[in-house]
Enzyme design. Structure first.
Site, PDB file in Angstrom:
ATOM      1  N   LYS A  17       2.759  -5.433  -5.442  1.00 47.16           N
ATOM      2  CA  LYS A  17       3.304  -4.411  -4.825  1.00 47.16           C
ATOM      3  C   LYS A  17       4.146  -5.413  -3.813  1.00 47.16           C
ATOM      4  O   LYS A  17       5.570  -5.145  -4.207  1.00 47.16           O
ATOM      5  CB  LYS A  17       2.826  -3.448  -5.673  1.00 47.16           C
ATOM      6  CG  LYS A  17       2.229  -2.820  -6.415  1.00 47.16           C
ATOM      7  CD  LYS A  17       1.490  -1.409  -6.570  1.00 47.16           C
ATOM      8  CE  LYS A  17       0.066  -1.126  -5.200  1.00 47.16           C
ATOM      9  NZ  LYS A  17      -0.334  -1.606  -5.355  1.00 47.16           N
ATOM     10  N   ARG A  92       1.177   8.557  -5.914  1.00 50.84           N
ATOM     11  CA  ARG A  92      -0.546   8.205  -6.258  1.00 50.84           C
ATOM     12  C   ARG A  92      -0.937   8.805  -7.026  1.00 50.84           C
ATOM     13  O   ARG A  92      -1.926   8.964  -7.430  1.00 50.84           O
ATOM     14  CB  ARG A  92      -0.822   7.473  -4.592  1.00 50.84           C
ATOM     15  CG  ARG A  92      -1.314   6.464  -5.026  1.00 50.84           C
ATOM     16  CD  ARG A  92      -1.909   5.629  -3.878  1.00 50.84           C
ATOM     17  NE  ARG A  92      -2.793   4.249  -3.805  1.00 50.84           N
ATOM     18  CZ  ARG A  92      -2.212   3.621  -3.480  1.00 50.84           C
ATOM     19  NH1 ARG A  92      -1.088   2.861  -2.630  1.00 50.84           N
ATOM     20  NH2 ARG A  92      -2.929   2.355  -2.728  1.00 50.84           N
ATOM     21  N   ARG A 131      -6.164 -12.470   0.246  1.00 46.54           N
ATOM     22  CA  ARG A 131      -4.900 -11.573   1.005  1.00 46.54           C
ATOM     23  C   ARG A 131      -5.426 -12.203   2.370  1.00 46.54           C
ATOM     24  O   ARG A 131      -6.647 -11.568   3.040  1.00 46.54           O
ATOM     25  CB  ARG A 131      -5.029 -10.405   0.512  1.00 46.54           C
ATOM     26  CG  ARG A 131      -3.869  -9.938   1.178  1.00 46.54           C
ATOM     27  CD  ARG A 131      -3.578  -8.404   0.908  1.00 46.54           C
ATOM     28  NE  ARG A 131      -4.173  -7.646   0.345  1.00 46.54           N
ATOM     29  CZ  ARG A 131      -4.146  -6.418  -0.201  1.00 46.54           C
ATOM     30  NH1 ARG A 131      -2.853  -6.583  -0.536  1.00 46.54           N
ATOM     31  NH2 ARG A 131      -5.161  -5.283   0.092  1.00 46.54           N
ATOM     32  N   ARG A 164      -7.373  -7.553   5.226  1.00 46.80           N
ATOM     33  CA  ARG A 164      -7.887  -6.225   4.930  1.00 46.80           C
ATOM     34  C   ARG A 164      -9.221  -5.678   5.240  1.00 46.80           C
ATOM     35  O   ARG A 164     -10.332  -6.334   4.347  1.00 46.80           O
ATOM     36  CB  ARG A 164      -6.686  -5.818   4.749  1.00 46.80           C
ATOM     37  CG  ARG A 164      -5.741  -5.288   4.840  1.00 46.80           C
ATOM     38  CD  ARG A 164      -4.601  -4.700   4.054  1.00 46.80           C
ATOM     39  NE  ARG A 164      -5.354  -3.977   2.736  1.00 46.80           N
ATOM     40  CZ  ARG A 164      -4.410  -3.227   2.325  1.00 46.80           C
ATOM     41  NH1 ARG A 164      -2.988  -3.825   1.635  1.00 46.80           N
ATOM     42  NH2 ARG A 164      -4.506  -1.929   1.486  1.00 46.80           N
ATOM     43  N   ARG A 175     -11.915   1.783  -4.890  1.00 51.73           N
ATOM     44  CA  ARG A 175     -10.273   1.586  -4.537  1.00 51.73           C
ATOM     45  C   ARG A 175      -9.369   1.218  -6.665  1.00 51.73           C
ATOM     46  O   ARG A 175      -9.288   2.490  -6.486  1.00 51.73           O
ATOM     47  CB  ARG A 175      -9.225   0.921  -3.665  1.00 51.73           C
ATOM     48  CG  ARG A 175      -9.648   1.256  -2.427  1.00 51.73           C
ATOM     49  CD  ARG A 175      -8.830  -0.091  -2.076  1.00 51.73           C
ATOM     50  NE  ARG A 175      -7.638  -0.860  -1.758  1.00 51.73           N
ATOM     51  CZ  ARG A 175      -6.933  -2.268  -1.491  1.00 51.73           C
ATOM     52  NH1 ARG A 175      -8.364  -3.249  -0.809  1.00 51.73           N
ATOM     53  NH2 ARG A 175      -6.572  -2.038  -1.866  1.00 51.73           N
TER      54      ARG A 175
HETATM   55  P1  AP5 Z   1       0.099  -7.531  -2.616  1.00 52.06           P
HETATM   56  O1  AP5 Z   1       1.304  -7.629  -2.652  1.00 52.06           O
HETATM   57  O2  AP5 Z   1      -0.955  -7.366  -1.405  1.00 52.06           O
HETATM   58  O3  AP5 Z   1      -0.850  -6.349  -3.777  1.00 52.06           O
HETATM   59  P2  AP5 Z   1      -0.115  -4.833  -3.723  1.00 52.06           P
HETATM   60  O4  AP5 Z   1      -0.631  -4.235  -5.042  1.00 52.06           O
HETATM   61  O5  AP5 Z   1       0.490  -4.578  -2.618  1.00 52.06           O
HETATM   62  O6  AP5 Z   1      -1.615  -4.283  -2.615  1.00 52.06           O
HETATM   63  P3  AP5 Z   1      -2.457  -3.095  -1.552  1.00 52.06           P
HETATM   64  O7  AP5 Z   1      -3.999  -3.609  -1.827  1.00 52.06           O
HETATM   65  O8  AP5 Z   1      -1.379  -3.446  -0.542  1.00 52.06           O
HETATM   66  O9  AP5 Z   1      -2.792  -1.840  -2.688  1.00 52.06           O
HETATM   67  P4  AP5 Z   1      -2.907  -0.854  -2.669  1.00 52.06           P
HETATM   68  O10 AP5 Z   1      -2.180   0.100  -3.900  1.00 52.06           O
HETATM   69  O11 AP5 Z   1      -4.348  -0.803  -2.800  1.00 52.06           O
HETATM   70  O12 AP5 Z   1      -2.949  -0.633  -1.082  1.00 52.06           O
HETATM   71  P5  AP5 Z   1      -1.918  -0.090   0.307  1.00 52.06           P
HETATM   72  O13 AP5 Z   1      -2.062  -0.670   1.046  1.00 52.06           O
HETATM   73  O14 AP5 Z   1      -1.088   0.731  -0.552  1.00 52.06           O
HETATM   74  O15 AP5 Z   1      -0.782  -8.957  -2.941  1.00 52.06           O
HETATM   75  C1  AP5 Z   1      -2.439  -8.921  -3.013  1.00 52.06           C
HETATM   76  C2  AP5 Z   1      -2.663 -10.563  -2.967  1.00 52.06           C
HETATM   77  O16 AP5 Z   1      -2.015 -11.243  -3.700  1.00 52.06           O
HETATM   78  C3  AP5 Z   1      -1.677 -11.259  -1.713  1.00 52.06           C
HETATM   79  O17 AP5 Z   1      -2.105 -11.713  -0.581  1.00 52.06           O
HETATM   80  C4  AP5 Z   1      -0.107 -11.723  -2.150  1.00 52.06           C
HETATM   81  O18 AP5 Z   1      -0.410 -12.884  -1.718  1.00 52.06           O
HETATM   82  C5  AP5 Z   1      -1.681 -11.938  -3.743  1.00 52.06           C
HETATM   83  N1  AP5 Z   1      -0.111 -12.180  -4.817  1.00 52.06           N
HETATM   84  C6  AP5 Z   1       0.605 -11.596  -5.700  1.00 52.06           C
HETATM   85  N2  AP5 Z   1       1.142 -11.551  -5.944  1.00 52.06           N
HETATM   86  C7  AP5 Z   1       0.542 -13.228  -6.462  1.00 52.06           C
HETATM   87  C8  AP5 Z   1       1.032 -13.423  -7.717  1.00 52.06           C
HETATM   88  N3  AP5 Z   1       0.618 -13.651  -8.486  1.00 52.06           N
HETATM   89  N4  AP5 Z   1       0.207 -14.728  -7.788  1.00 52.06           N
HETATM   90  C9  AP5 Z   1      -0.480 -15.203  -6.940  1.00 52.06           C
HETATM   91  N5  AP5 Z   1      -1.423 -13.906  -5.532  1.00 52.06           N
HETATM   92  C10 AP5 Z   1      -0.553 -13.375  -5.451  1.00 52.06           C
HETATM   93  O19 AP5 Z   1      -3.102   1.225   0.385  1.00 52.06           O
HETATM   94  C11 AP5 Z   1      -4.340   1.277   1.252  1.00 52.06           C
HETATM   95  C12 AP5 Z   1      -4.508   2.426   1.700  1.00 52.06           C
HETATM   96  O20 AP5 Z   1      -3.700   3.802   2.425  1.00 52.06           O
HETATM   97  C13 AP5 Z   1      -5.562   3.327   0.151  1.00 52.06           C
HETATM   98  O21 AP5 Z   1      -6.346   3.509  -0.370  1.00 52.06           O
HETATM   99  C14 AP5 Z   1      -5.240   4.891   0.676  1.00 52.06           C
HETATM  100  O22 AP5 Z   1      -6.714   5.021   1.323  1.00 52.06           O
HETATM  101  C15 AP5 Z   1      -3.910   5.040   1.620  1.00 52.06           C
HETATM  102  N6  AP5 Z   1      -2.907   5.386   0.740  1.00 52.06           N
HETATM  103  C16 AP5 Z   1      -1.871   4.389   0.359  1.00 52.06           C
HETATM  104  N7  AP5 Z   1      -0.491   4.903  -0.145  1.00 52.06           N
HETATM  105  C17 AP5 Z   1      -0.969   6.362  -0.080  1.00 52.06           C
HETATM  106  C18 AP5 Z   1      -0.772   7.347  -1.189  1.00 52.06           C
HETATM  107  N8  AP5 Z   1       0.767   7.746  -1.725  1.00 52.06           N
HETATM  108  N9  AP5 Z   1      -1.166   8.794  -0.895  1.00 52.06           N
HETATM  109  C19 AP5 Z   1      -2.904   8.950  -0.636  1.00 52.06           C
HETATM  110  N10 AP5 Z   1      -3.082   7.414   0.072  1.00 52.06           N
HETATM  111  C20 AP5 Z   1      -2.418   6.428  -0.081  1.00 52.06           C
END
Ligand code: AP5
Length: 221
Positions: A17, A92, A131, A164, A175
């Protein structure tokens, strides 16, 4: 109705994402709103929000809805979001989605697309374990799939890359469970509103970008 991209990226942790949101931000001159990035910055700065959020993030649980909704409502009013926005990691939960509808209604706006990125668990684990993120600009890298030119250093700004804490194996498992229980039901919420498009999230970053652009092809920047 206003033009511009008003898009939600939905998908499990590691679906890509953040990677695609950064690319779309440029293409559509829209703002990227990553609730995860906003919370991690608050944690790093040890603000009251950060101190509260850390308790949830560290164990892979969701931060309470009211905290997140207030944060997004404020961010949507920023000037750089006027041409459009890419929501990455929000909503979410169903209550977050309902709150977003109300916020946008008050702004006389509505979403124009929700992209659900489908990626199997084995690929997720591979992506999250490798990552690396930039401490300074949030740039995303992967030790195998998109390594930086110099190990540990961001190509874009020269900032320090880090792993991270919530990408540790046990936390990732939690997660993913939280995603299945609380976030996956959003696909139906948006399918019923005829906003949902499913994207195969397996492939290279460029291949997925092409699929995403195709799914948003009719939106005007
Ligand atoms: P990346 O693009 O970073 O993936 P992502 O889907 O953004 O993954 P996240 O882990 O950031 O999502 P998340 O939803 O769990 O975390 P968030 O930060 O929102 O890609 C991942 C890796 O793969 C990278 O190394 C990239 O280079 C690689 N990659 C990407 N595409 C690729 C491809 N096609 N091929 C190969 N490699 C590839 O949330 C973290 C925490 O914050 C949550 O657990 C929660 O505690 C809190 N939080 C955040 N938002 C909320 C909310 N709305 N409500 C409540 N709590 C929240």
């Amino acid at each position: 109705m206003a033009t511009g991209a008003r898009v939600v990226l939905l998908g499990p942790p590691g679906a890509g994402k953040g990677t695609q949101a950064k690319l779309l931000q440029e293409k559509f001159a829209a703002c990227q709103i990553s609730t995860g990035d906003i919370l991690r910055k608050a944690v790093a700065e040890q603000t009251p929000l950060g101190k509260e959020a850390a308790q949830y993030i560290d164990r892979g649980a969701l931060v309470p809805d009211d905290v997140i909704v207030e944060l997004v409502a404020g961010r949507l009013k920023d000037k750089d979001c006027a041409p459009g926005f890419i929501l990455d990691g929000f909503p979410r939960t169903i209550p977050q989605a309902e709150s977003l509808d109300r916020i946008l209604q008050r702004m006389t706006l509505s979403l124009n697309r929700v992209l659900s990125m489908q990626v199997p668990r084995s690929v997720i684990i591979e992506r999250l374990s490798g990552r690396r993120s930039c401490k300074n600009c949030g740039g995303l890298f992967h030790v195998i799939f998109s390594p930086p030119a110099k190990e540990g250093v961001c190509d874009r700004c020269g900032g320090e890359l880090y792993q991270r804490q919530d990408d540790e194996e046990d936390t990732v498992a939690n997660r993913l469970d939280v995603y299945e229980k609380q976030t996956a039901p959003l696909a139906n919420y948006y399918r019923e509103r005829n906003l949902l498009r499913e994207i195969d999230g397996v492939g290279t970053v460029d291949e997925i970008r092409a699929r995403v652009i195709e799914a948003l092809g009719d939106l005007v920047a």
